[in-house]
Enzyme design. Sequence first.
Site, PDB file in Angstrom:
ATOM      1  N   LYS A 144       0.814  -1.218   0.000  1.00  0.00           N
ATOM      2  CA  LYS A 144       0.000   0.000   0.000  1.00  0.00           C
ATOM      3  C   LYS A 144       0.844   1.262   0.000  1.00  0.00           C
ATOM      4  CE  LYS A 144      -4.374  -1.492   2.108  1.00  0.00           C
ATOM      5  NZ  LYS A 144      -4.088  -2.877   2.432  1.00  0.00           N
TER       6      LYS A 144
ATOM      7  N   GLU B 271      -3.511   6.746   7.413  1.00  0.00           N
ATOM      8  CA  GLU B 271      -4.305   7.622   6.566  1.00  0.00           C
ATOM      9  C   GLU B 271      -5.278   8.412   7.422  1.00  0.00           C
ATOM     10  OE1 GLU B 271      -4.661   5.034   2.402  1.00  0.00           O
ATOM     11  OE2 GLU B 271      -6.383   5.222   3.749  1.00  0.00           O
TER      12      GLU B 271
ATOM     13  N   HIS C  37     -14.381  -3.669   8.428  1.00  0.00           N
ATOM     14  CA  HIS C  37     -13.737  -3.197   7.202  1.00  0.00           C
ATOM     15  C   HIS C  37     -13.741  -4.260   6.107  1.00  0.00           C
ATOM     16  CE1 HIS C  37     -12.453   0.183   9.621  1.00  0.00           C
ATOM     17  NE2 HIS C  37     -11.830  -0.627  10.457  1.00  0.00           N
TER      18      HIS C  37
ATOM     19  N   ARG D  50      -6.190  -8.830  -8.734  1.00  0.00           N
ATOM     20  CA  ARG D  50      -6.784 -10.173  -8.846  1.00  0.00           C
ATOM     21  C   ARG D  50      -8.259 -10.033  -9.177  1.00  0.00           C
ATOM     22  NH1 ARG D  50      -9.893  -9.979  -4.316  1.00  0.00           N
ATOM     23  NH2 ARG D  50      -9.029  -8.972  -2.452  1.00  0.00           N
TER      24      ARG D  50
END
Length: 670
Positions: free
Chosen positions: A126, A210, A245, A302
């Site tokens: 990430k 974040e 999440h 994917r």
Amino acid sequence: MNAFDTILVANRGEIALRVMRTARRMGYRCVAVYSDADAGAPHCAADATGAAGGAHAALRIGGPAPGESYLNIPALLAAAQASGAGAVHPGYGFLAERADFAQACADAGLVFIGPPPAAIEAMGNKAGAKRLMLEAGVPCVPGYHGEDQSSERMAAEAQRIGYPVMIKAAAGGGGRGMRRVDDPGAFSAALAAARSEALHAFGSADVILERAVIEPRHIEIQLFADSHGNVVHMGERDCSVQRRHQKLIEESPSPAVTPELRERMGAVAVAAARAIGYVGAGTLEFLLDGDGEFYFMEMNTRLQVEHAVTEAITGIDLVEWQLLVAAGAPLPQAQCELDARRAAGGHAIEVRLCAEDPQQDFLPQSGKVWRWAAPFGVRSDHALADGVQVPPYYDSMLAKLVAHGRDRADALRQLRRALDECVLLGLPSNRPFLAQCLAHPEFRAGRATTGFIAQYLPPGRRGSATATGRSSQAASALLAWHRSQRHPRRYPAELHGWSSSHAHAQALRFTLDGAAHQARASADGRNAWHITSEGSAVSMRVEVAEAGDGTVLLSLDGQPATLHFAADGARLFFLLDGREHMLDDLGDAAPQGAGNGAADGRIAAPMNGRVVALHVREGQQVSIGQPLLALEAMKMEHNMLATRDGKVALLATALGTQVATGQLLLEITP
């Protein structure tokens, strides 16, 4: 062109069957793999024709833990070589986004049905992906993606970004290794928990930070690219309804995305794919705020779990496109053709049916499926059957139900009906909770954000299987009938000449969803009884007619009811009016109250799992709410907390131990 005629599917469960269904239709030979925990599972039922379960052959690759089997690259490569496979399809999860696996396949002369290793490497981390996207001009949420992973640096960066902040695993997604932190005092513990979960799930404890976007929409764009320079998008999916999440409900088109916004997001996604030389199926995920601004979150290199939603509205088999692209063919359709298909494609909604208990913060469940029947009229991707064991080692998702309608209201109506008719008995699932979500006014109005469950369906509002008068009456009727089938001499199904004196009555003592019940049943004709509940002078006449295939038809004082059931000895599972119930026949013994182990200091495992962290030692003083240990099950970590103040008098487990549901872990005394 890459020539191959045999494909090894390096995955399990429903996605393995999904891939093999298309591959078999296209004429490929399919090879399944399985762990010891999956021996005999539907995805690895095989014969030379591929007729049983989809595979032509199935090979064992190791023990039940993912690291011993589905994450075991040498074992998978050996299976490919032994089976004569020329290509490997990774499915999703496990090794699907591991660049080293894609490279190992290439080094072994195998075609990896997915993007090139360099693209996976670029987007798989990430932190690196955020830096690449910022360089490409893709809007990103402000945060910290640096290499300094010290706790001090992380705390300082969180303070700079401003609370609330999100901690996310750098090496993977799917909600694992992710925590939202609302104030500095909770940051240290959340960072430790996220790192631990990330390490166990992805092999790396690195995280990024974040700024938390409050109650955004989660919008993703489906991409496809070939090796000839063609890149297209297939529109968006709205995946906003989530728990921990992780997505639960997906739909397309999104109620919040206008044609203009779709065009902008699609163009950004296509440009991002071109920037990294992407090939194959992929998804760019964005957060969409209330002002219509969107921010890059991550790329999944994917096929997605929810790809069936896009298949429904485009009429395109995405696995077929994966196989074509892997073989070196160009994309079958251009962007303008896809836009036209999508515009005329109606609406699709998918729900993920999971073995988990919404009443216990969606705690994963494992055990035996005693009865399964997929609903009629909607797409159902699953690997279930009566008698299938759901192991504790893997993801909790069991099936996906997908409804496709001419518009959103049509698709929603179909899916709500399908959930009511879906039969899954033997272990807790989120089926009733999914139905509750679909029925909620906010979801029906298309206003659900990522905060939907927390705001509208917190633990106290999640419907549970509580016994009603109708369900207890049905339970009494089912028990009387079931006894007559198991023990016909002791409990005859037919006795003429009923009288209110109950001369031939049998005592019905049972628990229904944990609550004690007592009644008396007097036979009145074949498979008919008069039922009198404890404390009532009024009896009710019930009739039971077996319809076969685990279904009985009831008449409760003339009111009809259809009941699906399964029996495990003296325990009965049944579905009535869209609700699952569990009945335990106590026979002629008096009901006994159940103790509350947590209240008296005994901490037992709430599920099958592995002890991955021990925070206390025997003899240590603890306070209520203090973390004691962590269990890992189905790729998620679950912290066990002290239920009282006191001393750890007994520590009955150890780090790395596999424990079973109900097993005593430790005991706290005053």
